[in-house]
Each structure stands twice: as structure tokens, then as C-alpha cells.
Design an enzyme around this catalytic site. Structure first.
Site, PDB file in Angstrom:
ATOM      1  N   LEU A 100      35.455  41.121  38.173  1.00 24.36           N
ATOM      2  CA  LEU A 100      35.607  42.362  37.413  1.00 24.36           C
ATOM      3  C   LEU A 100      35.244  42.152  35.939  1.00 24.36           C
ATOM      4  O   LEU A 100      35.714  41.205  35.310  1.00 24.36           O
ATOM      5  CB  LEU A 100      37.053  42.871  37.506  1.00 24.36           C
ATOM      6  CG  LEU A 100      37.307  44.187  36.769  1.00 24.36           C
ATOM      7  CD1 LEU A 100      36.713  45.375  37.535  1.00 24.36           C
ATOM      8  CD2 LEU A 100      38.797  44.423  36.533  1.00 24.36           C
ATOM      9  N   ASP A 103      46.685  57.408  28.948  1.00 23.25           N
ATOM     10  CA  ASP A 103      47.548  58.219  28.085  1.00 23.25           C
ATOM     11  C   ASP A 103      48.841  58.589  28.807  1.00 23.25           C
ATOM     12  O   ASP A 103      48.875  58.684  30.037  1.00 23.25           O
ATOM     13  CB  ASP A 103      46.778  59.486  27.666  1.00 23.25           C
ATOM     14  CG  ASP A 103      47.380  60.141  26.439  1.00 23.25           C
ATOM     15  OD1 ASP A 103      48.249  59.518  25.787  1.00 23.25           O
ATOM     16  OD2 ASP A 103      46.988  61.284  26.131  1.00 23.25           O
ATOM     17  N   HIS A 154      55.077  51.694  26.843  1.00 21.03           N
ATOM     18  CA  HIS A 154      53.919  50.815  26.628  1.00 21.03           C
ATOM     19  C   HIS A 154      54.054  49.543  27.471  1.00 21.03           C
ATOM     20  O   HIS A 154      53.061  49.041  28.008  1.00 21.03           O
ATOM     21  CB  HIS A 154      53.775  50.468  25.145  1.00 21.03           C
ATOM     22  CG  HIS A 154      53.508  51.662  24.275  1.00 21.03           C
ATOM     23  ND1 HIS A 154      52.578  52.626  24.608  1.00 21.03           N
ATOM     24  CD2 HIS A 154      54.050  52.068  23.094  1.00 21.03           C
ATOM     25  CE1 HIS A 154      52.569  53.573  23.674  1.00 21.03           C
ATOM     26  NE2 HIS A 154      53.452  53.257  22.754  1.00 21.03           N
TER      27      HIS A 154
HETATM   28  C1  IPE Z   1      44.019  58.148  22.959  1.00 19.92           C
HETATM   29  O1  IPE Z   1      45.322  58.574  23.186  1.00 19.92           O
HETATM   30  C2  IPE Z   1      44.004  56.707  22.580  1.00 19.92           C
HETATM   31  C3  IPE Z   1      44.465  55.775  23.606  1.00 19.92           C
HETATM   32  C4  IPE Z   1      44.809  56.050  24.827  1.00 19.92           C
HETATM   33  C5  IPE Z   1      44.504  54.414  23.158  1.00 19.92           C
HETATM   34  P1  IPE Z   1      46.190  59.288  22.064  1.00 19.92           P
HETATM   35  O2  IPE Z   1      47.470  59.660  22.708  1.00 19.92           O
HETATM   36  O3  IPE Z   1      46.265  58.445  20.859  1.00 19.92           O
HETATM   37  O4  IPE Z   1      45.291  60.547  21.733  1.00 19.92           O
HETATM   38  P2  IPE Z   1      45.696  61.981  21.168  1.00 19.92           P
HETATM   39  O5  IPE Z   1      46.534  61.779  19.967  1.00 19.92           O
HETATM   40  O6  IPE Z   1      46.435  62.678  22.275  1.00 19.92           O
HETATM   41  O7  IPE Z   1      44.378  62.633  20.905  1.00 19.92           O
HETATM   42  C1  IPE Z   2      48.918  55.939  25.447  1.00 15.15           C
HETATM   43  O1  IPE Z   2      50.153  56.543  25.551  1.00 15.15           O
HETATM   44  C2  IPE Z   2      48.989  54.596  24.793  1.00 15.15           C
HETATM   45  C3  IPE Z   2      48.411  54.535  23.448  1.00 15.15           C
HETATM   46  C4  IPE Z   2      47.834  55.511  22.816  1.00 15.15           C
HETATM   47  C5  IPE Z   2      48.498  53.263  22.770  1.00 15.15           C
HETATM   48  P1  IPE Z   2      50.769  57.378  24.364  1.00 15.15           P
HETATM   49  O2  IPE Z   2      51.587  56.479  23.504  1.00 15.15           O
HETATM   50  O3  IPE Z   2      49.729  58.158  23.662  1.00 15.15           O
HETATM   51  O4  IPE Z   2      51.730  58.357  25.159  1.00 15.15           O
HETATM   52  P2  IPE Z   2      52.023  59.877  24.849  1.00 15.15           P
HETATM   53  O5  IPE Z   2      50.705  60.579  24.779  1.00 15.15           O
HETATM   54  O6  IPE Z   2      52.756  59.933  23.551  1.00 15.15           O
HETATM   55  O7  IPE Z   2      52.855  60.343  26.008  1.00 15.15           O
HETATM   56 MG    MG Z   3      48.963  60.024  23.908  1.00 12.14          MG
END
Ligand code: IPE
Ligand code: IPE
Ligand code: MG
Length: 243
Positions: A132, A21, A38
Site C-alpha cells: 500500500l 472528518d 482523535h
Molecule cells: C478538514 O477537516 C481537515 C482534515 C480532515 C484534516 P476540518 O474539520 O478541519 O474542515 P472544516 O473546518 O469542516 O472545513
Molecule cells: C477531523 O475531525 C480531524 C482533524 C481535522 C484533525 P474533526 O476534529 O474536524 O472533527 P469535527 O469535525 O469537529 O467533528
Molecule cells: Mg471537522
């Protein structure tokens, strides 16, 4: 498995599960579009697979796209799907070089045909690799996974494959997407959020949880070692008593 890291003898978790995240916040801090976060996050995935194997981790599972992530703007969803597609195609060669096996969990039926075909190719091509064991959760939601498993079990009962009284925990595990991988020993979530966001609710029943403020694109081998050190400070009692 024990391994000496930075002069310390550490127990290496067999299976590490990561909620990757913070890509969006990493980009925002740099005044970049979220998608750049990303792109950087995808590079971190490649590196951390090598680092994990180097440290002696056998199973690594990452949360790449949740069943809830479809709520994001179409442009971001499209960019994520393109990135995943590219990753899957590029991985064919990489996994044959580094002996890594890739599995994808989640409801693949909702993904584009292109993506589904590339997943099937990579899973097949890497299926003989015993390095892995890398699992990517894609259109994954734990409640969705459990719901699909329950439907399958109901069909098993209907078809006479199993008697309701014989359904036990291991039977349920065998019907989940993770049927051929062990439960995680440690769950890592980056970016400072401390919630599960529908991640492996069944499988994490006895995992240790490690939260770090580090944003996913900044996550590296040293951060992974910190998580392993934390894991080594935990006393895993599984409900019992230890001297
Ligand atoms: C969880 O992260 C899903 C992934 C890392 C793929 P999100 O950023 O989507 O989750 P929330 O919205 O903070 O719960
Ligand atoms: C995690 O990073 C990747 C996915 C959920 C695909 P985020 O896109 O949720 O990044 P934040 O949480 O907005 O910083
Ligand atoms: Mg996120």
C-alpha cells in the site's frame, strides 16, 4: 483492477483520497473530550490501511491536519501533533511488516524538528516497500501546495531549467507535493460535510466524490466497500461521450 466483493464484481479504484472528518463530533456524542475522538480516529487509520490493501487499493491518501487547523485551541493542536508523532514512530515497525510505504505531503517546514525527523525516518525506512502506498497530508492546504509549486516553477524558469512556453499540466503536476503519485479516482469525506476544505484541488479534477454521514472513528471496511460500490455506479466520461 476488478475484484469480487460480497458476490459482486467491482472495479477497484487505484487511488482513494479521504477527508477524515468527525472525530470531534464522535467524542462529543459520547461526552468525551475531543482528543479522544482523535485517538479513536488514529486507530481507524491503521485499520483502514489494512482494509484498503485487502480490497486491492494501491494508493490511499488521508487528510490528517490542514493549514487551517492551526486555528484550533493550542491544547488540541498539541494533542494532534503528539498523536501524529506517536503514529510515525510506531509505523516504522508496522510498515516493514506489512510492506506499506508512507509519504507525507504538506509544508513540513512548519512542523516541529522532532516531527520532521520522524517523518524523514519513516519515509526513508518505508521507501522500498511496494505494498500500500499510503500518503498522509500534514500541514497540507491545496492553495499552499500550489503556491509553493508556483514559486518552485518560477525559480526553475530563472535558473533556465524550463522555458515558460514548455510549462504544461504534467510539469505543474511534477512540482506538486504529489509528484510521484497518481491523481485520486475517488474522494471520500466522512461526517456529512460536503466541502473540500482546501483538499487536493488540482489532483481531484476528475475524481468521483462520495460523502457519508459516518463519523471518521466509525468508518470501517463495510463503509469503504459502500464507497467503492458508489464508485462503480458512476460513468466516468472525462468530458467525452459514452454509449
Ligand atoms: C478538514 O477537516 C481537515 C482534515 C480532515 C484534516 P476540518 O474539520 O478541519 O474542515 P472544516 O473546518 O469542516 O472545513
Ligand atoms: C477531523 O475531525 C480531524 C482533524 C481535522 C484533525 P474533526 O476534529 O474536524 O472533527 P469535527 O469535525 O469537529 O467533528
Ligand atoms: Mg471537522
Amino acid at each position: 483492477m476488478k475484484k469480487s466483493i460480497n458476490g459482486h464484481e467491482l472495479e477497484i479504484p487505484n487511488h482513494v483520497a479521504i477527508i477524515m472528518d468527525g472525530n470531534g463530533r464522535w467524542a462529543k456524542k459520547r461526552f468525551l473530550p475531543r482528543n479522544m475522538g482523535h485517538v479513536e480516529g488514529a486507530k481507524t487509520v491503521e485499520q483502514i490501511c489494512e482494509d484498503a490493501w485487502d480490497l486491492g487499493i494501491k494508493y490511499l491518501t488521508v487528510y490528517a491536519f490542514s493549514t487551517e487547523n492551526w486555528k484550533r485551541p493550542k491544547s488540541e493542536v498539541d494533542a494532534l501533533m503528539n498523536l501524529l508523532n506517536k503514529y510515525l514512530v510506531d509505523s516504522i515497525e508496522r510498515t516493514s511488516k506489512n510492506n506499506m510505504r508512507v509519504r507525507v505531503i504538506g509544508d513540513k517546514s512548519k512542523l516541529s524538528e522532532d516531527l520532521q525527523a520522524n517523518i524523514a525516518n519513516l519515509e526513508k525506512a518505508s521507501s522500498v516497500n511496494d505494498g500500500l502506498q499510503f500518503t498522509i497530508a500534514l500541514n497540507y492546504g491545496s492553495r499552499d501546495e500550489i503556491t509553493r509549486a508556483i514559486k518552485n516553477i518560477a525559480n526553475d524558469v530563472k535558473a533556465g531549467i524550463v522555458n515558460p512556453e514548455d510549462i504544461d499540466e504534467s510539469y505543474i503536476s511534477s512540482r506538486l507535493d504529489t509528484f510521484d503519485i497518481p491523481d485520486p479516482d475517488i474522494m471520500i469525506r466522512t461526517s456529512g460535510e460536503e466541502r473540500l476544505s482546501n483538499w487536493m484541488l488540482w489532483q481531484l479534477a476528475y475524481a468521483e466524490f462520495y460523502f457519508t454521514d459516518c463519523l471518521w472513528p466509525d468508518f470501517n471496511k463495510d463503509e469503504l466497500i459502500k464507497a467503492i460500490e458508489y464508485y462503480n455506479c458512476r460513468d466516468r466520461r472525462y468530458g467525452g461521450v459514452k454509449g
